[in-house]
Design an enzyme around this catalytic site. Structure first.
Site, PDB file in Angstrom:
ATOM      1  N   CYS A   1      49.510  37.051  41.977  1.00 30.39           N
ATOM      2  CA  CYS A   1      48.273  36.623  42.564  1.00 30.39           C
ATOM      3  C   CYS A   1      48.186  35.403  43.348  1.00 30.39           C
ATOM      4  CB  CYS A   1      46.960  36.853  41.590  1.00 30.39           C
ATOM      5  SG  CYS A   1      46.919  38.235  40.733  1.00 30.39           S
TER       6      CYS A   1
ATOM      7  N   ASN B   1      41.139  44.194  42.281  1.00 28.57           N
ATOM      8  CA  ASN B   1      42.176  43.190  42.378  1.00 28.57           C
ATOM      9  C   ASN B   1      43.417  43.496  42.897  1.00 28.57           C
ATOM     10  OD1 ASN B   1      43.998  41.009  42.111  1.00 28.57           O
ATOM     11  ND2 ASN B   1      43.709  40.960  39.812  1.00 28.57           N
TER      12      ASN B   1
ATOM     13  N   HIS C   1      40.650  33.908  45.130  1.00 28.45           N
ATOM     14  CA  HIS C   1      41.375  35.327  44.542  1.00 28.45           C
ATOM     15  C   HIS C   1      40.465  36.166  43.953  1.00 28.45           C
ATOM     16  CE1 HIS C   1      44.233  38.156  42.930  1.00 28.45           C
ATOM     17  NE2 HIS C   1      43.889  37.561  41.523  1.00 28.45           N
TER      18      HIS C   1
HETATM   19  O1  UT7 Z   1      44.739  38.371  39.045  1.00 29.29           O
HETATM   20  C1  UT7 Z   1      45.521  37.640  38.188  1.00 29.29           C
HETATM   21  C2  UT7 Z   1      44.642  37.105  37.125  1.00 29.29           C
HETATM   22  N1  UT7 Z   1      43.814  37.906  36.263  1.00 29.29           N
HETATM   23  C3  UT7 Z   1      42.620  37.460  35.843  1.00 29.29           C
HETATM   24  O2  UT7 Z   1      42.216  36.443  36.282  1.00 29.29           O
HETATM   25  C4  UT7 Z   1      41.961  38.320  34.974  1.00 29.29           C
HETATM   26  C5  UT7 Z   1      41.449  37.631  34.054  1.00 29.29           C
HETATM   27  N2  UT7 Z   1      40.630  38.443  32.699  1.00 29.29           N
HETATM   28  C6  UT7 Z   1      39.607  39.189  32.903  1.00 29.29           C
HETATM   29  O3  UT7 Z   1      39.080  39.279  34.314  1.00 29.29           O
HETATM   30  C7  UT7 Z   1      39.008  39.664  31.959  1.00 29.29           C
HETATM   31  O4  UT7 Z   1      39.212  39.177  30.578  1.00 29.29           O
HETATM   32  C8  UT7 Z   1      38.883  41.343  31.929  1.00 29.29           C
HETATM   33  C9  UT7 Z   1      38.184  41.715  32.886  1.00 29.29           C
HETATM   34  C10 UT7 Z   1      40.321  41.844  31.986  1.00 29.29           C
HETATM   35  C11 UT7 Z   1      38.581  41.726  30.438  1.00 29.29           C
HETATM   36  O5  UT7 Z   1      36.987  41.299  30.175  1.00 29.29           O
HETATM   37  P1  UT7 Z   1      36.705  40.826  28.754  1.00 29.29           P
HETATM   38  O6  UT7 Z   1      35.270  40.403  29.005  1.00 29.29           O
HETATM   39  O7  UT7 Z   1      37.701  39.781  28.554  1.00 29.29           O
HETATM   40  O8  UT7 Z   1      36.780  41.811  27.909  1.00 29.29           O
HETATM   41  P2  UT7 Z   1      37.821  41.877  26.582  1.00 29.29           P
HETATM   42  O9  UT7 Z   1      39.436  41.876  27.017  1.00 29.29           O
HETATM   43  O10 UT7 Z   1      37.525  40.751  25.637  1.00 29.29           O
HETATM   44  O11 UT7 Z   1      37.616  43.155  25.958  1.00 29.29           O
HETATM   45  C12 UT7 Z   1      36.045  43.540  25.271  1.00 29.29           C
HETATM   46  C13 UT7 Z   1      36.277  44.729  24.763  1.00 29.29           C
HETATM   47  C14 UT7 Z   1      37.176  45.327  24.054  1.00 29.29           C
HETATM   48  O12 UT7 Z   1      36.821  46.006  23.164  1.00 29.29           O
HETATM   49  P3  UT7 Z   1      36.677  45.264  21.385  1.00 29.29           P
HETATM   50  O13 UT7 Z   1      37.817  44.976  21.063  1.00 29.29           O
HETATM   51  O14 UT7 Z   1      35.535  44.286  21.694  1.00 29.29           O
HETATM   52  O15 UT7 Z   1      36.088  46.515  20.505  1.00 29.29           O
HETATM   53  C15 UT7 Z   1      37.977  46.051  24.884  1.00 29.29           C
HETATM   54  O16 UT7 Z   1      38.849  47.121  24.198  1.00 29.29           O
HETATM   55  O17 UT7 Z   1      36.098  45.666  25.922  1.00 29.29           O
HETATM   56  C16 UT7 Z   1      36.863  46.733  25.637  1.00 29.29           C
HETATM   57  N3  UT7 Z   1      37.669  47.237  26.835  1.00 29.29           N
HETATM   58  C17 UT7 Z   1      37.104  48.181  27.691  1.00 29.29           C
HETATM   59  N4  UT7 Z   1      35.919  48.976  27.430  1.00 29.29           N
HETATM   60  C18 UT7 Z   1      35.660  49.723  28.430  1.00 29.29           C
HETATM   61  C19 UT7 Z   1      38.626  46.703  27.685  1.00 29.29           C
HETATM   62  N5  UT7 Z   1      38.749  47.400  28.912  1.00 29.29           N
HETATM   63  C20 UT7 Z   1      37.877  48.327  28.935  1.00 29.29           C
HETATM   64  C21 UT7 Z   1      37.429  49.304  29.645  1.00 29.29           C
HETATM   65  N6  UT7 Z   1      36.464  49.989  29.564  1.00 29.29           N
HETATM   66  N7  UT7 Z   1      38.095  49.415  31.024  1.00 29.29           N
END
Ligand code: UT7
Length: 332
Positions: A119, A287, A257
């Site tokens: 990215c 993204n 980004h």
């Molecule tokens: O571009 C390159 C660089 N990349 C980035 O900068 C991305 C950085 N990371 C992020 O933007 C975020 O961490 C994400 C958008 C990837 C995820 O958001 P988050 O608020 O950190 O969520 P999480 O990964 O902590 O997941 C929270 C919950 C989990 O469930 P439990 O374990 O709390 O029961 C996931 O399983 O959300 C669940 N989850 C989803 N639920 C519904 C993960 N993906 C999904 C989904 N729909 N698509």
């Protein structure tokens, strides 16, 4: 190095975009994986993305973006010295997409190569082109950022598949005489290979060849990457502002980004910029990896926010981990 009027300048003189026709909404993805529109919008800011038809290579977007960019600049392909394509999803490992673009345009005097910096790829490629031009080794370089992320995400993994989109943007970087008011003022690039596993595409290289099919998808440790993205993007902008004695009043537009709206907002807040000075396309395009910044530049130009003389801060973060920023005054 502080800006000196004695130096040759690398000026960004045109921008163009190429996007797939097909729009895919969050609701459509909710039929494929266990997710909801509400989760995706509230956690990321993404509402829809553009996706190519399966079997489409990046060159199908990079070639039209490159053509449009040259047309807008009124520059002939034969006058290009080089083409750099930032991508992690080129048509093939070899030949480089840059070579495919060079051939399609008839840019017979141009060298070309792909640059692999996830990215952060567009900021890295723009910085590289700037160095060639400031050193007097090139007059005109096409810098392209593009990715077909749909080809490298696991469409069964809700943690990643909802986050990405396909797209490509191109800018022309041209030399200007010392003393010209506009152009790239400065840039900063960083990396931290120790956290490489937090955002990786494991099975496309020599260690684990692509035949290990499952690993041929993006893997991301979302929370670690999120925290590092906010921290590093803020740090690098602060550092570049410090190096060139810039205040928030020296930034007309922030073009970050687009990985997550929740990453972009605190960065703008930290700099003290209102959100109307921040270019956002994640809601419509998700993204697009190396394409987010050039696509956002194309949007800002189309809506009148980016004009000759506009002072722009670019900042990116991605796999590697890598991050960087570039401050420039648009146009020649
Ligand atoms: O571009 C390159 C660089 N990349 C980035 O900068 C991305 C950085 N990371 C992020 O933007 C975020 O961490 C994400 C958008 C990837 C995820 O958001 P988050 O608020 O950190 O969520 P999480 O990964 O902590 O997941 C929270 C919950 C989990 O469930 P439990 O374990 O709390 O029961 C996931 O399983 O959300 C669940 N989850 C989803 N639920 C519904 C993960 N993906 C999904 C989904 N729909 N698509």
């Amino acid at each position: 190095m502080p800006l000196s009027n004695e130096r040759r300048r690398a000026c960004v003189t045109a921008v163009a975009a190429a996007l797939p026709e097909r729009r895919v909404t969050n609701q459509e993805l909710a039929h494929q994986v266990d997710t909801t529109d509400e989760w995706i919008v509230s956690r990321t800011g993404i509402r829809e993305r553009r996706l190519v038809e399966p079997g489409t290579g990046l060159s199908a977007l990079a070639i039209p973006a490159a053509r449009r960019c040259l047309e807008k600049a009124g520059v002939a392909a034969a006058d290009l010295d080089g083409i750099i394509v930032a991508t992690i999803s080129g048509d093939q490992i070899m030949p480089a997409v840059a070579n495919l673009v060079q051939h399609a345009l008839g840019a017979n005097n141009a060298w070309g190569y792909d640059l692999l910096n996830a990215c952060n790829g567009f900021v890295a490629a723009l910085s590289t082109a700037t160095c060639f031009i400031e050193a007097g080794r090139a007059e005109r370089i096409l810098v392209i950022g593009g990715d077909v992320m749909s080809s490298i995400v696991d469409w069964k993994d809700r943690n990643t598949c909802v986050l990405f989109g396909d797209g490509c943007g191109a800018v022309l970087v041209e030399a200007a005489a010392p003393g010209s008011g506009n152009g790239v003022v400065g840039f900063e690039l960083h990396s931290d290979g120790g956290k490489g596993d937090d955002l990786s595409l494991p099975c496309a290289g020599s260690l684990k060849p692509p035949a290990w099919a499952k690993g041929h998808f993006i893997h991301q440790n979302g929370r670690v990457v999120f925290q590092n993205a906010v921290r590093r993007m803020t740090e690098v902008v602060d550092s570049l502002m410090g190096a060139y004695s810039l205040t928030k009043d020296d930034i007309d537009l922030l073009v970050p980004h687009q990985a997550n709206l929740r990453i972009i907002e605190p960065i703008a807040e930290r700099i003290g910029l209102p959100m109307d000075k921040v270019v956002i396309n994640i809601d419509r395009l998700a993204n697009t990896t190396a394409a987010t910044i050039p696509l956002a530049l194309a949007d800002a130009e189309a809506d009148g926010r980016l004009k000759v003389g506009t002072r722009v801060m670019l900042v990116a973060f991605g796999g590697g981990l890598t991050w960087g920023a570039c401050y420039l005054r648009w146009g020649r």
